[in-house]
Design a protein around this motif. Structure first.
Motif, PDB file in Angstrom:
ATOM      1  N   ALA A 273      60.332 114.936   3.528  1.00  0.00           N
ATOM      2  CA  ALA A 273      59.155 114.351   4.184  1.00  0.00           C
ATOM      3  C   ALA A 273      58.468 113.558   3.018  1.00  0.00           C
ATOM      4  O   ALA A 273      57.958 112.541   3.013  1.00  0.00           O
ATOM      5  N   MET A 274      57.752 114.632   2.159  1.00  0.00           N
ATOM      6  CA  MET A 274      57.137 114.011   1.036  1.00  0.00           C
ATOM      7  C   MET A 274      57.905 112.900   0.501  1.00  0.00           C
ATOM      8  O   MET A 274      57.261 112.058  -0.129  1.00  0.00           O
ATOM      9  N   ALA A 275      59.198 113.370   0.025  1.00  0.00           N
ATOM     10  CA  ALA A 275      59.830 112.146  -0.836  1.00  0.00           C
ATOM     11  C   ALA A 275      59.793 110.819   0.041  1.00  0.00           C
ATOM     12  O   ALA A 275      59.868 109.890  -0.350  1.00  0.00           O
ATOM     13  N   GLY A 276      60.015 111.183   1.401  1.00  0.00           N
ATOM     14  CA  GLY A 276      60.134 110.020   2.333  1.00  0.00           C
ATOM     15  C   GLY A 276      58.788 109.023   2.229  1.00  0.00           C
ATOM     16  O   GLY A 276      58.815 107.737   2.294  1.00  0.00           O
ATOM     17  N   ILE A 277      57.633 109.842   2.302  1.00  0.00           N
ATOM     18  CA  ILE A 277      56.356 109.233   2.244  1.00  0.00           C
ATOM     19  C   ILE A 277      56.295 108.489   0.805  1.00  0.00           C
ATOM     20  O   ILE A 277      55.869 107.301   0.720  1.00  0.00           O
ATOM     21  N   ALA A 278      56.869 109.084  -0.207  1.00  0.00           N
ATOM     22  CA  ALA A 278      56.825 108.424  -1.500  1.00  0.00           C
ATOM     23  C   ALA A 278      57.523 107.077  -1.373  1.00  0.00           C
ATOM     24  O   ALA A 278      57.329 106.284  -2.142  1.00  0.00           O
ATOM     25  N   GLY A 279      58.682 107.116  -0.793  1.00  0.00           N
ATOM     26  CA  GLY A 279      59.604 105.950  -0.707  1.00  0.00           C
ATOM     27  C   GLY A 279      58.898 104.873   0.187  1.00  0.00           C
ATOM     28  O   GLY A 279      58.992 103.571  -0.191  1.00  0.00           O
ATOM     29  N   ALA A 280      58.009 105.469   1.026  1.00  0.00           N
ATOM     30  CA  ALA A 280      57.336 104.450   1.866  1.00  0.00           C
ATOM     31  C   ALA A 280      56.027 103.736   1.001  1.00  0.00           C
ATOM     32  O   ALA A 280      55.741 102.575   0.979  1.00  0.00           O
ATOM     33  N   MET A 281      55.509 104.556   0.285  1.00  0.00           N
ATOM     34  CA  MET A 281      54.594 104.197  -0.781  1.00  0.00           C
ATOM     35  C   MET A 281      55.401 103.065  -1.827  1.00  0.00           C
ATOM     36  O   MET A 281      54.376 102.131  -2.285  1.00  0.00           O
ATOM     37  N   LEU A 282      56.389 103.212  -2.101  1.00  0.00           N
ATOM     38  CA  LEU A 282      57.172 102.312  -2.851  1.00  0.00           C
ATOM     39  C   LEU A 282      57.258 100.927  -2.305  1.00  0.00           C
ATOM     40  O   LEU A 282      56.764 100.030  -2.994  1.00  0.00           O
ATOM     41  N   VAL A 283      57.711 100.984  -1.197  1.00  0.00           N
ATOM     42  CA  VAL A 283      57.612  99.864  -0.331  1.00  0.00           C
ATOM     43  C   VAL A 283      56.103  99.017  -0.368  1.00  0.00           C
ATOM     44  O   VAL A 283      56.279  97.959  -0.250  1.00  0.00           O
ATOM     45  N   TRP A 284      55.105  99.973   0.101  1.00  0.00           N
ATOM     46  CA  TRP A 284      53.792  99.314   0.111  1.00  0.00           C
ATOM     47  C   TRP A 284      53.499  98.878  -1.258  1.00  0.00           C
ATOM     48  O   TRP A 284      52.844  97.677  -1.258  1.00  0.00           O
ATOM     49  N   LEU A 285      53.921  99.528  -2.245  1.00  0.00           N
ATOM     50  CA  LEU A 285      53.524  98.800  -3.639  1.00  0.00           C
ATOM     51  C   LEU A 285      54.109  97.535  -3.568  1.00  0.00           C
ATOM     52  O   LEU A 285      53.404  96.421  -4.007  1.00  0.00           O
ATOM     53  N   MET A 286      55.432  97.340  -3.435  1.00  0.00           N
ATOM     54  CA  MET A 286      55.990  95.864  -3.165  1.00  0.00           C
ATOM     55  C   MET A 286      55.407  95.021  -2.317  1.00  0.00           C
ATOM     56  O   MET A 286      55.056  93.780  -3.027  1.00  0.00           O
ATOM     57  N   VAL A 287      54.669  95.255  -1.266  1.00  0.00           N
ATOM     58  CA  VAL A 287      54.113  94.432  -0.312  1.00  0.00           C
ATOM     59  C   VAL A 287      52.908  94.134  -0.909  1.00  0.00           C
ATOM     60  O   VAL A 287      52.383  92.970  -0.705  1.00  0.00           O
ATOM     61  N   SER A 288      52.165  95.077  -1.324  1.00  0.00           N
ATOM     62  CA  SER A 288      50.683  94.785  -1.777  1.00  0.00           C
ATOM     63  C   SER A 288      50.702  93.898  -2.986  1.00  0.00           C
ATOM     64  O   SER A 288      50.019  92.974  -3.194  1.00  0.00           O
ATOM     65  N   VAL A 289      51.489  94.020  -3.993  1.00  0.00           N
ATOM     66  CA  VAL A 289      51.793  93.204  -4.948  1.00  0.00           C
ATOM     67  C   VAL A 289      52.119  91.704  -4.910  1.00  0.00           C
ATOM     68  O   VAL A 289      51.366  90.748  -5.167  1.00  0.00           O
ATOM     69  N   VAL A 290      53.038  91.634  -3.883  1.00  0.00           N
ATOM     70  CA  VAL A 290      53.551  90.495  -3.559  1.00  0.00           C
ATOM     71  C   VAL A 290      52.352  89.731  -2.747  1.00  0.00           C
ATOM     72  O   VAL A 290      52.262  88.456  -3.186  1.00  0.00           O
ATOM     73  N   THR A 291      51.707  90.432  -1.954  1.00  0.00           N
ATOM     74  CA  THR A 291      50.668  89.782  -1.322  1.00  0.00           C
ATOM     75  C   THR A 291      49.242  89.669  -2.096  1.00  0.00           C
ATOM     76  O   THR A 291      48.915  88.278  -2.011  1.00  0.00           O
ATOM     77  N   SER A 292      49.078  90.436  -2.976  1.00  0.00           N
ATOM     78  CA  SER A 292      48.128  89.834  -4.053  1.00  0.00           C
ATOM     79  C   SER A 292      48.285  88.484  -4.897  1.00  0.00           C
ATOM     80  O   SER A 292      47.511  88.039  -5.034  1.00  0.00           O
ATOM     81  N   VAL A 293      49.648  88.638  -5.302  1.00  0.00           N
ATOM     82  CA  VAL A 293      50.050  87.498  -6.036  1.00  0.00           C
ATOM     83  C   VAL A 293      50.092  86.172  -5.406  1.00  0.00           C
ATOM     84  O   VAL A 293      49.637  85.220  -5.904  1.00  0.00           O
ATOM     85  N   THR A 294      50.578  86.299  -3.983  1.00  0.00           N
ATOM     86  CA  THR A 294      50.743  85.194  -3.393  1.00  0.00           C
ATOM     87  C   THR A 294      49.033  84.689  -3.065  1.00  0.00           C
ATOM     88  O   THR A 294      48.990  83.483  -2.875  1.00  0.00           O
ATOM     89  N   MET A 295      48.276  85.464  -2.710  1.00  0.00           N
ATOM     90  CA  MET A 295      46.857  85.148  -2.346  1.00  0.00           C
ATOM     91  C   MET A 295      46.247  84.374  -3.671  1.00  0.00           C
ATOM     92  O   MET A 295      45.413  83.558  -3.472  1.00  0.00           O
ATOM     93  N   ARG A 296      46.235  85.021  -4.841  1.00  0.00           N
ATOM     94  CA  ARG A 296      45.986  84.697  -5.956  1.00  0.00           C
ATOM     95  C   ARG A 296      46.440  83.059  -6.311  1.00  0.00           C
ATOM     96  O   ARG A 296      45.541  82.048  -6.627  1.00  0.00           O
ATOM     97  N   ASN A 297      47.852  82.877  -5.968  1.00  0.00           N
ATOM     98  CA  ASN A 297      48.329  81.427  -6.287  1.00  0.00           C
ATOM     99  C   ASN A 297      47.928  80.510  -5.164  1.00  0.00           C
ATOM    100  O   ASN A 297      48.180  79.283  -5.520  1.00  0.00           O
ATOM    101  N   LEU A 298      47.365  80.942  -4.225  1.00  0.00           N
ATOM    102  CA  LEU A 298      47.079  80.172  -2.964  1.00  0.00           C
ATOM    103  C   LEU A 298      45.493  79.807  -3.198  1.00  0.00           C
ATOM    104  O   LEU A 298      44.782  79.324  -2.532  1.00  0.00           O
ATOM    105  N   GLY A 299      44.719  80.387  -4.373  1.00  0.00           N
ATOM    106  CA  GLY A 299      43.481  80.132  -4.596  1.00  0.00           C
ATOM    107  C   GLY A 299      42.517  81.122  -3.764  1.00  0.00           C
ATOM    108  O   GLY A 299      41.268  80.850  -3.736  1.00  0.00           O
ATOM    109  N   LEU A 300      43.261  82.262  -3.187  1.00  0.00           N
ATOM    110  CA  LEU A 300      42.297  83.321  -2.307  1.00  0.00           C
ATOM    111  C   LEU A 300      41.977  84.358  -3.104  1.00  0.00           C
ATOM    112  O   LEU A 300      42.607  84.535  -4.215  1.00  0.00           O
ATOM    113  N   GLN A 301      40.992  84.937  -2.825  1.00  0.00           N
ATOM    114  CA  GLN A 301      40.425  86.348  -3.428  1.00  0.00           C
ATOM    115  C   GLN A 301      41.317  87.321  -2.778  1.00  0.00           C
ATOM    116  O   GLN A 301      41.155  87.436  -1.614  1.00  0.00           O
TER     117      GLN A 301
END
Length: 168
Positions: free
Chosen positions: A14-42
């Protein structure tokens, strides 16, 4: 006893599964952050902070499972060249050193967490967040890693197979 072992193994997975979900969250958060910055948003302040927390927790939660599965990084060039008896001694000795180090880090992590609780320390960035929530991962995860490494000290399975580097 078998039920306890299954519960323990389930907890590790279960801990490993949560770690895997956090890896997915890292991908989503980085892509979202970069996309927002490229769109001129904070980007949202909590987006960066949650990514930092996820890196810590992903590493800590996944580590005991990696030890169990022998997925952690180790070099078998030397142990592969040793005779079987010497390989057993070296492998169990290395595992014993890992147990000692993980037990020490679990102890120090528990001291740190208790200090954070006693001082009511807060991580002040996007939000006021209790630091003990972050440091609670240290005693738990390093303690579980000590348990997992001890399986290689006292169990039938060795940490080093003696095959890597020769048969690859």
């Amino acid at each position: 006893m078998q039920v306890l072992g299954q519960l323990y193994r389930g907890f590790l997975y279960a801990m490993a599964g949560i770690a895997g979900a956090m890896l997915v969250w890292l991908m989503v958060s980085v892509v979202t952050s970069v996309t927002m910055r490229n769109l001129g948003l904070q980007p949202f302040a909590w987006l960066f902070t949650s990514s930092e927390y996820a890196i810590l927790y992903m590493t800590m939660l996944g580590a005991p499972w990696l030890v169990r599965e022998r997925g952690h990084v180790h070099i078998e060039l030397v142990t592969a060249a040793l005779p079987a008896h010497a390989r057993r001694i070296v492998s169990r000795s290395v595992a014993a050193i890992c147990v000692a180090i993980c037990a020490l880090l679990a102890w120090k992590g528990a001291e740190l967490m208790l200090t954070n609780i006693a001082r009511n320390d807060l991580d002040v960035r996007a939000y006021y967040f209790p630091k003990w929530v972050l440091t609670a991962a240290f005693p738990v995860c390093f303690g579980l890693m000590a348990v997992e490494f001890s399986r290689y000290v006292f169990g039938k399975t060795l940490m080093h197979s003696g095959e890597a580097g020769i048969h690859e």
